[in-house]
Scaffold this motif. Structure first.
Motif, short mmCIF file in Angstrom:
data_model
loop_
_atom_site.label_atom_id
_atom_site.label_comp_id
_atom_site.label_asym_id
_atom_site.label_seq_id
_atom_site.Cartn_x
_atom_site.Cartn_y
_atom_site.Cartn_z
N SER A 172 -121.25 -55.39 20.45
CA SER A 172 -122.38 -54.86 20.39
C SER A 172 -122.54 -53.01 20.27
CB SER A 172 -122.66 -54.99 22.44
OG SER A 172 -122.48 -56.71 22.73
N THR A 173 -121.24 -52.52 20.70
CA THR A 173 -121.69 -51.47 20.31
C THR A 173 -121.88 -50.80 18.69
OG1 THR A 173 -119.89 -50.56 22.20
CG2 THR A 173 -121.12 -49.28 20.28
N LYS B 65 -112.83 -48.20 16.49
CA LYS B 65 -111.71 -47.68 17.56
C LYS B 65 -110.71 -46.92 16.58
CE LYS B 65 -112.40 -50.50 21.02
NZ LYS B 65 -112.49 -52.05 22.67
N ILE B 66 -110.85 -46.80 15.48
CA ILE B 66 -110.76 -45.49 14.78
C ILE B 66 -110.11 -44.45 15.68
CG2 ILE B 66 -110.54 -46.45 12.68
CD1 ILE B 66 -111.80 -44.55 11.49
N LYS C 116 -118.07 -45.97 18.18
CA LYS C 116 -119.24 -45.62 19.25
C LYS C 116 -119.26 -43.92 18.93
CE LYS C 116 -117.30 -44.07 23.84
NZ LYS C 116 -116.11 -43.38 24.66
N GLU C 117 -117.86 -43.39 17.63
CA GLU C 117 -118.58 -42.08 17.80
C GLU C 117 -119.70 -42.49 16.40
OE1 GLU C 117 -117.75 -39.91 19.30
OE2 GLU C 117 -116.83 -40.73 21.07
N GLY C 118 -119.85 -43.30 15.57
CA GLY C 118 -120.69 -43.34 14.39
C GLY C 118 -120.04 -42.86 12.75
N MET C 119 -118.36 -43.23 13.03
CA MET C 119 -117.95 -43.07 11.98
C MET C 119 -117.65 -43.81 10.87
SD MET C 119 -114.51 -40.78 14.46
CE MET C 119 -113.80 -40.85 12.52
N ASN C 120 -117.90 -43.97 9.63
CA ASN C 120 -117.84 -44.30 8.70
C ASN C 120 -118.79 -45.94 8.49
OD1 ASN C 120 -115.67 -42.60 7.72
ND2 ASN C 120 -114.13 -43.95 8.12
#
Length: 460
Positions: free
Chosen positions: A240-241, A341-342, A364-368
């Motif tokens: 969902s995130t 979740k890296i 969650k953090e928008g990475m990659n």
């Protein structure tokens, strides 16, 4: 019968009301007072524009009088040089609901009736302004959401698909003629109009042509409805995130509690010019919760419908998880394994799943996320659509093409088995008939036409 309807969407500053029919111009003329005295609308040439006041009319002598409704511009189109092929007038007015309603009511009182959905385009088809495939393209042009499906719809509207079908029809007629001649002169052994190898080669050319058009339907559906992408994985891995991150909005509920997504959530977003239809699903796990079980069953159904599968994991894979992935994804689907979740877990070595891509992200953090979007575009494998490319987007057209393909395949098989020409000719006629269904050459019943045009918006 004269018809009228609002042809523009609500919410703008200007509205256009379209009137069509044999008396369309004279009906509007009785409600129109030109800003400058002169010729009436009934005397005006086609493709001309006139400024004046639209009235709730009372005719006194030769001058229209009555209660003013709005200052308007009236465009005049005379048959056959109009969208419908009939006399037409288009009234541009202010988009006040009261003004629109008053003008429509005045027109109805003057001899019009409210147009049905798609009736203007249906009249254009019936009056020979366009064939049926072009008429259906009108709705696709209106509904286009990106440059690619707009180009496809415009290509069909301009008649490129129709021209392709005309070329096919000519080949089929040539083949039919050769067979009919062979049948008519079968008693004359000294006459030969075409040998079987020539007929087989021509039949195969027609078959390949139809197949190429039918095969474009997969791309057409992706352009028209969006590429279906299923986001799957165990509970609480961040599905969902990830959906919220891709959509740039909080569409799905995010919680640390397992099993919070009980149903399928869908939404569409454009990435690099391609529409993707994302499907967030319930987590796959064993559960005794009856409602969650229903959600998991729906997950598996949606998973089978997806063209691309994003398999989300947040830990190092095990033999069990790899086996699960392989059992749930079919060979025709593109698989992208997404390591989430890296920002918390270290990136392990790539997964040994044949035919899959792999992307490491933090939803969650928008990475990659941009890398994931690149992978989605690559997996969609949508070819660059040029202005005149022919892509089949209609399920009705696809069905007709497949029926035509089956008919010409029976002709090829029949020739290989030495079946008599008169039996082969029947399948050729069927092939011609199925192709004619696309452009409307054999469609005459009101029920069929009504079903096609009823999906249009009112005013078109």
């Amino acid at each position: 019968m004269n018809i009228c309807a609002l042809s523009t969407a609500k919410g703008g500053a200007i509205a256009v009301i379209r009137v069509s029919g044999p008396d369309a111009i004279s009906i509007v003329d009785k409600c129109f007072r030109p800003a400058k005295a002169g010729k009436t609308l009934s005397d005006a040439k086609g493709q001309t524009l006139h400024y004046g006041t639209f009235l709730s009319p009372r005719v006194a002598g030769t001058r229209v009088t009555g209660t003013p409704i709005d200052d308007v511009l009236v465009s005049i189109f005379r048959a056959p040089h109009s969208y419908t092929g009939e006399n037409s007038a288009e009234i541009s007015c202010h988009a006040s609901p009261f003004i629109i309603s008053s003008i429509l009511q005045t027109l109805i009182n003057g001899g019009c009736r409210q147009a049905l959905p798609g009736e203007y385009t249906q009249r254009a088809f019936l009056n020979g302004k366009m064939d049926l495939s072009q008429a259906e393209a009108v709705a696709d042009v209106i509904a286009s959401t990106n440059a690619a499906n707009h180009r496809v719809a415009m290509s069909q509207l301009r008649g490129n698909f129709s021209s392709e079908l005309v070329e096919l029809r000519q080949k089929l007629l040539h083949l039919t003629t050769l067979m009919e001649l062979e049948l008519d002169f079968s008693d004359h052994e000294d006459l030969e109009f075409a040998d079987r190898s020539e007929l087989q080669q021509l039949s195969q050319t027609i078959h390949d042509h139809i197949t190429r058009l039918a095969d474009s339907f997969k791309t057409g559906q992706a352009l028209k409805n969006g590429v279906p992408v299923a986001i799957v994985g165990k509970t609480n891995v961040g599905k969902s995130t990830l959906l919220n991150r891709l959509l740039h909005e909080d569409k799905a509920i995010v919680s640390d509690i397992h099993g919070t997504t009980r149903d399928v959530i869908e939404d569409t977003i454009n990435i690099r010019g391609i529409d993707f239809r994302f499907i967030d699903t319930a987590g796959l796990r064993e559960t005794n919760d009856e409602i969650e079980q229903i959600g998991i069953e729906r997950t598996r159904q949606k998973l089978s419908e997806a063209a691309i599968v994003l398999w989300l994991i947040d830990e190092d894979p095990t033999e069990e998880s790899l086996s699960e992935i392989k059992s749930e994804v079919n060979p025709s689907q593109k698989l992208i394994i997404v390591r989430n979740k890296i920002d918390v877990f270290s990136a392990a070595s790539p997964l040994p799943v044949e035919g899959s891509g792999e992307v490491f992200i933090s939803a969650k953090e928008g990475m990659n996320i941009d890398l994931l979007e690149d992978a989605l575009v690559a997996a969609a494998d949508i070819p660059e659509i040029k202005e005149n490319d022919i892509i089949v987007t209609s399920a009705r057209h696809y069905e007709a093409l497949m029926n035509a393909k089956n008919a010409i395949q029976r002709v090829i098989s029949g020739m290989n088995m030495g079946i008599p020409t008169d039996l082969l000719s029947e399948d050729l006629r069927l092939c011609l008939g199925h192709l004619a269904d696309i452009t409307g050459g054999q469609i005459s019943t009101d029920e069929v036409l009504g079903n096609i045009f009823s999906h249009f918006c009112v005013g078109k």
